[in-house]
Motif scaffolding. Structure first.
Motif, PDB file in Angstrom:
ATOM      1  N   PRO A 136     -40.699  29.858  26.752  1.00  0.00           N
ATOM      2  CA  PRO A 136     -40.117  30.263  25.485  1.00  0.00           C
ATOM      3  C   PRO A 136     -39.683  29.353  24.450  1.00  0.00           C
ATOM      4  O   PRO A 136     -39.892  28.118  24.713  1.00  0.00           O
ATOM      5  CB  PRO A 136     -38.560  30.369  26.446  1.00  0.00           C
ATOM      6  N   GLN A 137     -39.348  29.891  23.187  1.00  0.00           N
ATOM      7  CA  GLN A 137     -39.189  28.911  22.132  1.00  0.00           C
ATOM      8  C   GLN A 137     -37.994  29.113  21.551  1.00  0.00           C
ATOM      9  O   GLN A 137     -37.267  30.038  21.718  1.00  0.00           O
ATOM     10  CB  GLN A 137     -40.310  29.462  21.125  1.00  0.00           C
ATOM     11  N   TYR A 138     -37.476  28.262  20.979  1.00  0.00           N
ATOM     12  CA  TYR A 138     -36.282  28.041  19.959  1.00  0.00           C
ATOM     13  C   TYR A 138     -36.817  27.683  18.659  1.00  0.00           C
ATOM     14  O   TYR A 138     -37.366  26.584  18.420  1.00  0.00           O
ATOM     15  CB  TYR A 138     -35.371  27.130  20.459  1.00  0.00           C
ATOM     16  N   ASN A 139     -36.462  28.410  17.683  1.00  0.00           N
ATOM     17  CA  ASN A 139     -36.757  28.501  16.190  1.00  0.00           C
ATOM     18  C   ASN A 139     -35.825  28.390  15.502  1.00  0.00           C
ATOM     19  O   ASN A 139     -34.739  29.285  15.402  1.00  0.00           O
ATOM     20  CB  ASN A 139     -37.769  29.346  15.738  1.00  0.00           C
ATOM     21  N   ALA A 140     -35.728  27.645  14.393  1.00  0.00           N
ATOM     22  CA  ALA A 140     -34.583  27.654  13.403  1.00  0.00           C
ATOM     23  C   ALA A 140     -34.924  27.236  12.037  1.00  0.00           C
ATOM     24  O   ALA A 140     -35.697  26.331  11.890  1.00  0.00           O
ATOM     25  CB  ALA A 140     -33.329  26.566  13.819  1.00  0.00           C
ATOM     26  N   THR A 141     -34.255  27.758  11.108  1.00  0.00           N
ATOM     27  CA  THR A 141     -34.617  27.641   9.828  1.00  0.00           C
ATOM     28  C   THR A 141     -33.159  27.251   9.055  1.00  0.00           C
ATOM     29  O   THR A 141     -32.343  28.046   9.044  1.00  0.00           O
ATOM     30  CB  THR A 141     -35.139  28.603   9.005  1.00  0.00           C
ATOM     31  N   PHE A 142     -33.160  25.937   8.241  1.00  0.00           N
ATOM     32  CA  PHE A 142     -32.248  25.492   7.484  1.00  0.00           C
ATOM     33  C   PHE A 142     -32.268  26.321   5.937  1.00  0.00           C
ATOM     34  O   PHE A 142     -33.384  26.276   5.399  1.00  0.00           O
ATOM     35  CB  PHE A 142     -32.126  24.127   7.182  1.00  0.00           C
ATOM     36  N   SER A 143     -30.993  26.546   5.371  1.00  0.00           N
ATOM     37  CA  SER A 143     -30.912  26.829   4.038  1.00  0.00           C
ATOM     38  C   SER A 143     -29.821  26.313   3.150  1.00  0.00           C
ATOM     39  O   SER A 143     -28.665  26.128   4.327  1.00  0.00           O
ATOM     40  CB  SER A 143     -31.185  28.330   3.796  1.00  0.00           C
ATOM     41  N   GLU A 144     -29.591  26.478   2.240  1.00  0.00           N
ATOM     42  CA  GLU A 144     -28.108  26.332   1.442  1.00  0.00           C
ATOM     43  C   GLU A 144     -27.612  24.905   1.616  1.00  0.00           C
ATOM     44  O   GLU A 144     -26.399  24.810   1.844  1.00  0.00           O
ATOM     45  CB  GLU A 144     -27.426  27.351   1.674  1.00  0.00           C
ATOM     46  N   TRP A 145     -28.525  23.823   1.763  1.00  0.00           N
ATOM     47  CA  TRP A 145     -27.983  22.477   1.921  1.00  0.00           C
ATOM     48  C   TRP A 145     -27.053  22.146   0.838  1.00  0.00           C
ATOM     49  O   TRP A 145     -27.557  22.549  -0.541  1.00  0.00           O
ATOM     50  CB  TRP A 145     -29.010  21.585   1.932  1.00  0.00           C
ATOM     51  N   ASN A 146     -25.819  21.787   1.015  1.00  0.00           N
ATOM     52  CA  ASN A 146     -25.013  21.062  -0.128  1.00  0.00           C
ATOM     53  C   ASN A 146     -24.651  19.897   0.215  1.00  0.00           C
ATOM     54  O   ASN A 146     -24.070  19.613   1.353  1.00  0.00           O
ATOM     55  CB  ASN A 146     -23.699  22.202  -0.070  1.00  0.00           C
ATOM     56  N   LEU A 147     -24.998  18.938  -0.420  1.00  0.00           N
ATOM     57  CA  LEU A 147     -24.765  17.346  -0.200  1.00  0.00           C
ATOM     58  C   LEU A 147     -23.518  16.919  -0.965  1.00  0.00           C
ATOM     59  O   LEU A 147     -23.277  17.184  -2.093  1.00  0.00           O
ATOM     60  CB  LEU A 147     -25.939  16.621  -0.551  1.00  0.00           C
ATOM     61  N   ASN A 148     -22.854  16.250  -0.112  1.00  0.00           N
ATOM     62  CA  ASN A 148     -21.589  15.725  -0.573  1.00  0.00           C
ATOM     63  C   ASN A 148     -20.412  16.522  -1.195  1.00  0.00           C
ATOM     64  O   ASN A 148     -19.973  16.203  -2.325  1.00  0.00           O
ATOM     65  CB  ASN A 148     -21.850  14.370  -1.539  1.00  0.00           C
ATOM     66  N   PRO A 149     -20.380  17.843  -0.746  1.00  0.00           N
ATOM     67  CA  PRO A 149     -19.491  18.564  -1.479  1.00  0.00           C
ATOM     68  C   PRO A 149     -17.853  18.215  -1.174  1.00  0.00           C
ATOM     69  O   PRO A 149     -17.665  17.269  -0.278  1.00  0.00           O
ATOM     70  CB  PRO A 149     -19.595  19.868  -0.724  1.00  0.00           C
ATOM     71  N   ASP A 150     -17.098  18.539  -2.009  1.00  0.00           N
ATOM     72  CA  ASP A 150     -15.440  18.367  -1.641  1.00  0.00           C
ATOM     73  C   ASP A 150     -15.105  19.401  -1.015  1.00  0.00           C
ATOM     74  O   ASP A 150     -14.744  20.248  -1.180  1.00  0.00           O
ATOM     75  CB  ASP A 150     -15.003  18.026  -3.153  1.00  0.00           C
ATOM     76  N   LEU A 151     -14.810  18.712   0.579  1.00  0.00           N
ATOM     77  CA  LEU A 151     -14.217  19.865   1.501  1.00  0.00           C
ATOM     78  C   LEU A 151     -12.595  19.194   1.896  1.00  0.00           C
ATOM     79  O   LEU A 151     -12.822  18.311   2.152  1.00  0.00           O
ATOM     80  CB  LEU A 151     -15.170  19.592   2.620  1.00  0.00           C
ATOM     81  N   PRO A 152     -11.755  20.103   1.588  1.00  0.00           N
ATOM     82  CA  PRO A 152     -10.594  19.675   2.078  1.00  0.00           C
ATOM     83  C   PRO A 152     -10.527  19.793   3.768  1.00  0.00           C
ATOM     84  O   PRO A 152     -11.065  20.433   4.399  1.00  0.00           O
ATOM     85  CB  PRO A 152      -9.704  20.961   1.454  1.00  0.00           C
ATOM     86  N   ASP A 153      -9.420  18.901   3.891  1.00  0.00           N
ATOM     87  CA  ASP A 153      -9.283  18.614   5.304  1.00  0.00           C
ATOM     88  C   ASP A 153      -8.788  19.645   6.151  1.00  0.00           C
ATOM     89  O   ASP A 153      -9.155  19.920   7.340  1.00  0.00           O
ATOM     90  CB  ASP A 153      -8.255  17.366   5.622  1.00  0.00           C
TER      91      ASP A 153
END
Length: 242
Positions: free
Chosen positions: A203-220
């Motif tokens: 069997p295989q596991y496949n994954a694709t990343f998208s919409e990388w957002n680097l250093n966003p201001d995320l509230p706690d």
């Protein structure tokens, strides 16, 4: 075209440690740089589309899951996962992790260590909970690959969704791991694939990343779980030692 940061690696040959062992310096350099970039982030978010082969009535069936992931600092994580079998979320705030099932409207609170990576490792070991693409966020990813795979090579430049990528492959008797890393200044993972050679049907596991957002201001507050109306709290028992 090879990323200017990695140009020198082209002139370094394969390193041969033993028979049937190949370690390509380009593969090591790309992975190290990817790890350094991710390790320097103060926060990030991304989407991941994954498929996993599971044994069904007529052989292997593909199951799909979509993830939305948010990370902040050393101790904040939020994962939203929707798939064929479930819709769930994980909130981690440096003190505990909350698992919530949207379909069943119940949640569990699990005490956790005060760092995201330590919490991921402990909760996975104790409860079997998988976190999407967690290995890419561990600083020792290159060392882990070299320790567990006798073959780690660079397979050339490939295109994923129109983006030029470094194609890397690690291989051992039980598993084949391939990853495509963006050929740009950020060298982020774009896609990865795992083939389980020691399981029936490979069997295989496949994954694709998208919409990388680097250093966003995320509230706690984003990482604090608030139970929905009428949600029930349940206990999750740790796995029993065999």
């Amino acid at each position: 075209m090879i990323n200017k940061y990695l140009l020198l690696a082209l002139f370094i040959p394969f390193v041969m440690f033993a028979q049937n062992t190949k370690v390509d310096s380009i593969a090591v350099l790309v992975t190290d740089r990817m790890s350094d970039v991710i390790g320097d982030l103060t926060s990030c978010s991304f989407k991941m589309e994954a498929s996993m082969d599971e044994t069904g009535q007529y052989g292997l069936e593909k199951r799909f899951t979509s993830y939305q992931v948010y990370l902040k600092g050393p101790d904040r994580l939020l994962v939203q996962a929707r798939g064929d079998k479930s819709h769930k979320g994980y909130w981690y705030n440096g003190e505990h992790l909350v698992y919530y099932s949207y379909r069943e409207n119940n949640y569990s609170v699990i005490a956790a260590p005060d760092s995201t990576l330590t919490a991921i490792e402990k909760i996975h070991n104790d409860y079997g909970i998988e976190f999407p693409a967690a290995d890419f966020f561990f600083p020792a990813i290159t060392d882990d690959i070299l320790e567990n795979f006798p073959v780690f090579v660079y397979l050339g430049s490939k295109y994923i969704n129109g983006k030029e990528c470094f194609h890397l492959m690690a291989d051992n008797d039980k598993m084949n791991f391939q990853v495509w890393v963006s050929n740009d200044a950020y060298t982020l993972p774009i896609k990865f694939s795992i083939t389980y050679k020691d399981r029936e049907g490979t069997p295989q596991y496949n994954a694709t990343f998208s919409e990388w957002n680097l250093n966003p201001d995320l509230p706690d507050v984003l990482f604090d779980f608030i139970p929905p109306p009428d949600a029930g709290q349940i206990a999750i028992l740790p796995m029993q030692d065999e």
